[in-house]
Motif scaffolding. Structure first.
Motif, PDB file in Angstrom:
ATOM      1  N   ASP A 273       3.026   6.250   7.834  1.00 14.21           N
ATOM      2  CA  ASP A 273       3.308   7.394   7.724  1.00 14.21           C
ATOM      3  C   ASP A 273       3.437   7.673   6.157  1.00 14.21           C
ATOM      4  OD1 ASP A 273       3.298   8.237  10.298  1.00 14.21           O
ATOM      5  OD2 ASP A 273       5.488   7.678  10.638  1.00 14.21           O
ATOM      6  N   PHE A 274       3.106   8.871   5.750  1.00 17.22           N
ATOM      7  CA  PHE A 274       2.939   9.163   4.401  1.00 17.22           C
ATOM      8  C   PHE A 274       3.259  10.625   4.406  1.00 17.22           C
ATOM      9  CE2 PHE A 274       0.532  10.387   0.517  1.00 17.22           C
ATOM     10  CZ  PHE A 274       1.039   9.137  -0.363  1.00 17.22           C
ATOM     11  N   ALA A 275       4.180  10.898   3.372  1.00 18.62           N
ATOM     12  CA  ALA A 275       4.597  12.122   3.136  1.00 18.62           C
ATOM     13  C   ALA A 275       3.674  12.934   2.115  1.00 18.62           C
ATOM     14  CB  ALA A 275       5.963  12.178   2.787  1.00 18.62           C
ATOM     15  N   SER A 372      -5.586   6.020  -5.092  1.00 20.58           N
ATOM     16  CA  SER A 372      -4.701   5.113  -4.174  1.00 20.58           C
ATOM     17  C   SER A 372      -3.550   5.944  -3.729  1.00 20.58           C
ATOM     18  CB  SER A 372      -4.482   3.986  -5.154  1.00 20.58           C
ATOM     19  OG  SER A 372      -3.735   4.507  -6.239  1.00 20.58           O
ATOM     20  N   TYR A 373      -3.016   5.332  -2.595  1.00 23.03           N
ATOM     21  CA  TYR A 373      -1.829   5.820  -1.759  1.00 23.03           C
ATOM     22  C   TYR A 373      -0.708   4.750  -1.935  1.00 23.03           C
ATOM     23  CZ  TYR A 373      -4.902   9.326   0.229  1.00 23.03           C
ATOM     24  OH  TYR A 373      -5.835  10.505   0.027  1.00 23.03           O
ATOM     25  N   SER A 374       0.348   5.048  -2.345  1.00 26.23           N
ATOM     26  CA  SER A 374       1.511   4.133  -2.354  1.00 26.23           C
ATOM     27  C   SER A 374       2.805   4.668  -1.645  1.00 26.23           C
ATOM     28  CB  SER A 374       1.781   3.444  -3.588  1.00 26.23           C
ATOM     29  OG  SER A 374       2.086   4.572  -4.686  1.00 26.23           O
ATOM     30  N   PHE A 375       3.409   3.732  -1.022  1.00 26.84           N
ATOM     31  CA  PHE A 375       4.787   4.328  -0.549  1.00 26.84           C
ATOM     32  C   PHE A 375       5.813   3.235  -0.827  1.00 26.84           C
ATOM     33  CE2 PHE A 375       8.117   3.858   3.088  1.00 26.84           C
ATOM     34  CZ  PHE A 375       8.275   5.112   3.072  1.00 26.84           C
ATOM     35  N   ARG A 376       6.982   3.769  -1.110  1.00 28.67           N
ATOM     36  CA  ARG A 376       8.233   2.727  -1.585  1.00 28.67           C
ATOM     37  C   ARG A 376       9.492   3.156  -1.030  1.00 28.67           C
ATOM     38  NH1 ARG A 376       9.486   2.968  -7.897  1.00 28.67           N
ATOM     39  NH2 ARG A 376       7.539   2.034  -7.936  1.00 28.67           N
ATOM     40  N   ASP A 377      10.094   2.566  -0.449  1.00 33.16           N
ATOM     41  CA  ASP A 377      11.390   2.610   0.586  1.00 33.16           C
ATOM     42  C   ASP A 377      12.312   1.813  -0.263  1.00 33.16           C
ATOM     43  OD1 ASP A 377      13.146   3.249   2.501  1.00 33.16           O
ATOM     44  OD2 ASP A 377      12.300   2.606   4.069  1.00 33.16           O
ATOM     45  N   GLN A 405       3.321   8.291  -2.927  1.00 32.66           N
ATOM     46  CA  GLN A 405       2.619   8.796  -4.023  1.00 32.66           C
ATOM     47  C   GLN A 405       1.171   8.885  -3.816  1.00 32.66           C
ATOM     48  OE1 GLN A 405       4.296   8.221  -7.950  1.00 32.66           O
ATOM     49  NE2 GLN A 405       2.540   7.157  -8.603  1.00 32.66           N
ATOM     50  N   PHE A 406       0.543   9.757  -4.208  1.00 27.40           N
ATOM     51  CA  PHE A 406      -0.963   9.834  -4.288  1.00 27.40           C
ATOM     52  C   PHE A 406      -1.329   9.690  -5.870  1.00 27.40           C
ATOM     53  CE2 PHE A 406      -4.806  12.414  -4.579  1.00 27.40           C
ATOM     54  CZ  PHE A 406      -5.966  11.354  -4.088  1.00 27.40           C
ATOM     55  N   ASP A 407      -2.287   8.675  -6.173  1.00 29.56           N
ATOM     56  CA  ASP A 407      -2.688   8.632  -7.628  1.00 29.56           C
ATOM     57  C   ASP A 407      -3.864   8.621  -7.714  1.00 29.56           C
ATOM     58  OD1 ASP A 407      -0.242   7.511  -9.433  1.00 29.56           O
ATOM     59  OD2 ASP A 407      -0.021   6.491  -7.191  1.00 29.56           O
ATOM     60  N   VAL A 408      -4.662   9.293  -8.657  1.00 23.99           N
ATOM     61  CA  VAL A 408      -5.856   9.557  -9.043  1.00 23.99           C
ATOM     62  C   VAL A 408      -6.280   8.905 -10.352  1.00 23.99           C
ATOM     63  CG1 VAL A 408      -7.954  11.110  -9.659  1.00 23.99           C
ATOM     64  CG2 VAL A 408      -6.304  11.574  -7.545  1.00 23.99           C
ATOM     65  N   LEU A 409      -7.141   8.393 -10.730  1.00 25.93           N
ATOM     66  CA  LEU A 409      -7.410   7.740 -11.973  1.00 25.93           C
ATOM     67  C   LEU A 409      -8.977   7.686 -12.348  1.00 25.93           C
ATOM     68  CD1 LEU A 409      -6.648   6.531 -15.073  1.00 25.93           C
ATOM     69  CD2 LEU A 409      -6.799   4.369 -13.681  1.00 25.93           C
TER      70      LEU A 409
END
Length: 938
Positions: A273-275, A372-377, A405-409
């Motif tokens: 699950d990704f918000a 990239s996609y990242s998730f932090r709890d 967080q969705f990151d583009v570089l």
């Protein structure tokens, strides 16, 4: 009767001539098709400097060449075969290289180092095997450099699963990376280092930092990164930890075409699950397409006036106008869940070189992209001190803070170099990078003791950053005596846009779990901010060689530079303020609460919430001149010394956006600094150096630090600047021993000491409202040592000939001296510098089989606990605890053109922990990452 016969013979003769010419032509064409070329560089063996106008010939042939301004030469065509090459230059011992193999249709690289000597007629040639002479091109530049330095090459970059320059830098001796983008050299805050790209200074797209964040540079665009740890007069004077020089890829010797692509996953994010929320169609490129832009009704109609209700004075807007302004915003506040897809990346590189009027022109274009996609709890707790016993009690706990967080570089370079003559080189280099972060944060504060309530909220935040750097450079030899002029002119633009950050906050009676919209500043807020940072940089250096008293080659360098920086921050805040609580159900989702029918005079009314310190502009003029001599005092003892004079005029003006008559808050620093430097290098044994250095340098406040602009983070974390900050002065002392026993092997040990006057640190300013700011301490010092080694394991057993072991260790100790004459709010009177790690460890194990095209590497990195922020008003310091990281890569080449690379990052997935008074303050994991990439070269 005879005449036709004679004509026939003439025709036969012409036919025979054609046949002979055809055979000769075919033979020549066959020779050319089977011919190769020899390229390389000739340098001074003691200084590593290129030697222009040196000669190289291929013995027993008519082939030869002279080096150009960069010490480069090119011999072509050369028929395939084995040769002996002879390099020579007046004032240097000849070098005779045997076993030079030239392949058909190939380019043989032959770098040669010539040893300087006093001029004499009975010169004796030095004979060496080719494998030995090419060491000159393979040895690290740090062995030949006149200063203490460390670096990492493109080949080393390719070993690791690092997509960003910030990830690469953490593997360099004495370096640690904070927040994933800021580099600490020798335990010192990023403010104590400077960064250049292709020799030019850079602006920063970060509002809170002076230095550029290194996560904005894709690693695939870089040719090398060199960190100079001792100051020299030709470097920027803002120096203590080091000067970080990034160099993008340059044009190749031959045509190069390469394409690569990879896909990856994160154990804590991918397919989970990704918000997220509805954004724009160009989000995948790091551009907001206008979806988050401030509504046109406000931009074009408000006329630069604040959105406030019109009073008796007639200033402001009517209720109807404010209602229309409020309804013009997109009614998107809440995140939605979806499954996070895989991460992806690709890169494309093309380069070639041609001859124009017999002179070489080369170019290189490269593009790299990664998302990239990242998730932090995360769990967070903020503390305060109760009672005379300094009991630490939770002020409020963020039981759950989930960040998706969705990151583009992505980035590109286009470099062109042209050598119009052997004595001149012109270059044009352009680099563009862009990054974006689309972040959704949801959090629960159970309870918030400031309000004696439970709280929950979420924030939607998009940040896009860009950096453009473009410049011209020239290198010219102005006489046969070796005088040289180098110049550059560069313009850079950094931008940062944060359009339409939205936040809502709900509150409930403790334990009731019945949340209603809170009437707080950040609840129902929309924030818009943009930053532009311009940087113009021009510089010129004049180098004049001379012979010292023993006729050994030396040089005098005179130079100057001028830098103009201009920064502007434009920010506006809006808030949907409740006018009548009874007319709206505030227990609903925000889309229902802020629906158009509730935007009305007796419901919610849009109001300007822009603060008087939300906008500022900064300007800096920095002029510098220097004189430097590089010479041997005696044979094998090299001196690099001189001084740099810098005058900096820095002014920050913080003003009220809607009150031009209000006096602005001014931060002003105008100083002239004399910055002496001395570097000694003693090559006391074969492949060994002993170095000693001293320098005086400075560290100036950033624009942000001089402005009282305030930003409030999730959980009530706010930062403000201080117009009274001073620049820090640093005295640097270094001693280092180096040993380079064989190609690719090295061992070094360094001791350093630094003393700071007026060091700048971040600390807690207001414990009641959790506000942080920057302050000058009275003084501080920083010292200890570094150890670095790299060795092949074939020394242990022949079976280990493909293995190599490398590592580095930095132990750092510091101490801050506070001003006891003034009442200071700092809790601890004895502590290290903020941000300084007591140790940094890097270890690497590599295996290579060139025959199979196989390469693997295992790398470990960890930094010791460091103060993240200084505690004040009896609250303890905030510490970031060690986070060990283990990365693994394996790559395989096929047919010399195709490749496959498997990368596994953060295999330990250790917790990232921040503590206060020994208690957990923030705790989270980032997950393990895996990627599989393929590449193909033509």
């Amino acid at each position: 009767m005879n005449r036709p016969r004679r004509i026939a013979r003439a025709g036969e003769s012409r036919t025979g001539l054609r046949a002979v010419l055809l055979v000769i032509g075919l033979a020549a064409l066959t020779g050319l098709m089977s011919a190769g070329q020899v390229r390389g560089r000739i340098i001074d063996s003691e200084t590593g400097e290129p030697l222009p106008f040196a000669n190289i010939i291929i013995e027993n042939t008519d082939h030869g060449a002279a080096t150009d301004l960069d010490g480069d030469y090119h011999i072509a065509p050369v028929p395939a075969g084995d040769y002996v090459c002879l390099a020579s230059m007046l004032g240097y011992a000849d070098s005779r290289v045997t076993g030079v193999k030239v392949a058909a249709d190939g380019a043989t690289r032959l770098d040669i180092a010539l040893s300087p000597r006093a001029i004499r007629l009975d010169a004796v040639a030095v004979t060496a095997e080719r494998a030995r002479s090419t060491v000159a091109g393979l040895l690290s530049s740090q062995q030949r450099a006149p200063t203490v330095s460390s670096g990492i090459s493109a080949e080393q970059i390719s070993k690791a699963p690092d997509a960003r320059a910030s990830d690469v830098l953490k593997r360099v001796t004495g370096l640690s990376v904070v927040d994933g983008k800021y580099v600490f050299v020798r335990g010192l805050n990023e403010r104590y280092s400077s960064a250049t790209l292709n020799g030019s200074t850079l602006p920063s797209p970060e509002p809170d930092r002076r230095v550029v964040p290194f996560d904005i540079f894709p690693s695939g665009l870089l040719d090398d990164i060199v960190i100079t740890k001792t100051f020299a007069p030709n470097l920027p004077g803002e120096f203590a930890g080091g000067s970080i020089r990034l160099t993008t890829k340059d044009f190749p010797d031959n045509r190069i075409t390469r394409f690569g692509a990879s896909g990856g996953m994160n154990s804590g994010t991918t397919f989970r699950d990704f918000a997220t929320y509805h954004g724009g169609a160009l989000d995948f490129l790091g551009f907001d397409n206008g979806t988050r832009r401030m509504p046109a009704a406000i931009r074009e109609t408000s006329g630069g006036k604040p959105l406030v209700e019109r009073g008796l004075s007639g200033y402001g807007f009517t209720e109807e106008e404010l209602e229309r302004f409020g309804e013009s915003f997109a009614n998107v506040w809440s995140p939605v869940l979806r499954k996070a897809p895989m991460n992806g990346s690709f890169d494309l590189t093309y380069g070639d070189r041609h001859e124009i009027s017999g002179r070489p022109l080369g170019y290189l274009a490269s593009l790299t992209y990664k998302n990239s996609y990242s998730f932090r709890d995360q769990e967070s707790t903020y503390y305060y001190v109760m009672g005379a016993g300094d009991t630490l009690e939770p002020r409020h706990s963020i039981d759950t803070l989930r960040s998706s967080q969705f990151d583009v570089l992505w980035g590109g370079i286009f470099n062109v170099s042209y050598k119009p003559s052997p004595a001149a080189k012109l270059g044009f280099k352009t680099t563009y990078t862009r990054s974006a972060q689309d972040e959704v944060v949801t959090y629960y504060i159970l309870p918030n003791r400031d309000h004696n309530l439970d709280e929950m909220g979420h924030r939607l935040r998009w940040i896009q950053r860009s950096l453009l750097s473009t410049g011209l450079s020239g290198e010219h030899s102005l006489s046969g005596q070796g005088n040289r002029l180098d110049w550059r002119a560069n313009y850079a633009l950094a931008t940062r846009d944060e359009p339409d950050t939205r936040e809502v906050l709900y509150e409930a009676e403790i334990g009731s779990n019945r949340f209603r919209l809170a009437d707080e500043t950040n609840s129902g807020s929309r924030f818009f901010s943009s930053l532009t940072d311009h940087n113009a940089d021009v510089a010129a250096d004049w180098t004049s060689p001379f012979k010292q008293w023993s006729s050994l080659p030396s040089k005098l360098v005179l130079g100057g530079s001028f830098i103009y920086k201009n920064r502007a921050i434009d920010s506006r805040r809006f808030r949907f303020k409740p006018q009548d609580w009874h007319g709206v159900n505030t227990y609903q989702d925000p889309e229902l609460i802020f629906s158009p029918e509730n935007i009305r005079p007796d419901g919610f009314q849009l109001e300007e919430d822009t603060r008087p310190t939300d906008n500022y502009g900064g300007m800096q003029l920095l002029g510098a001149g220097y004189a430097m001599v590089d010479m041997p005092l005696v044979r094998n003892l090299r001196l690099l010394g001189g001084a740099r004079v810098e005058h900096s005029f820095q002014r920050v003006r913080t003003y009220e956006l809607f009150n031009p008559t209000a006096p602005p808050l001014i931060g002003l620093i105008s100083k002239t600094d004399l910055l002496p430097s001395l570097n000694l290098t003693w090559a006391f044994a074969e492949e060994m150096n002993l170095r000693a250095a001293f320098a005086r340098t400075v560290s100036r406040p950033s624009f942000r630090e001089l402005s009282p602009f305030e930003f409030t983070d999730v959980g009530g974390y706010a930062t403000v600047g201080d117009t009274s900050l001073k620049r820090a002065v640093i005295h640097n002392y270094d001693l280092r021993w180096e040993w380079y026993p064989a190609t690719g092997e090295h061992l070094s040990f360094a001791v350093f000491y630094k003393h700071f006057t007026n060091p700048i640190e971040v600390g807690l300013e207001n414990a009641t409202e959790i506000t942080w700011t920057w302050r000058n301490a009275l003084s501080a010092y920083n010292w200890r040592f570094e150890l670095e080694a790299g060795v092949g394991l074939h020394h242990l057993a022949p079976a280990l000939s493909g293995f190599g072991l490398s590592g580095n260790l930095a132990l750092v100790e510091s101490h801050v001296v506070l001003d006891t004459a003034n009442s200071s709010p700092e809790t601890n009177r004895e502590r290290p510098l903020q941000g300084q790690s007591p140790y940094v460890v890097n270890l690497g194990l590599e295996y290579r089989d060139p025959g199979l095209g196989l390469r693997t590497s295992l790398m470990y990195n960890v930094s010791g606990r460091r103060i993240a922020a200084v505690g004040k008003y009896r609250t303890p310091d905030y510490y970031e605890e060690p986070v060990p990281k283990l990365d693994f890569t394996v790559s395989q080449r096929f047919l010399g053109r195709a490749g496959v690379k498997l990368s596994a990052g953060n295999l330990l997935d250790a917790k990232t922990r921040f503590t206060q008074g020994g208690k957990p303050q923030r705790v989270y994991r980032t997950g393990r990452s895996f990627s599989l990439g393929v590449s193909y070269s033509l």
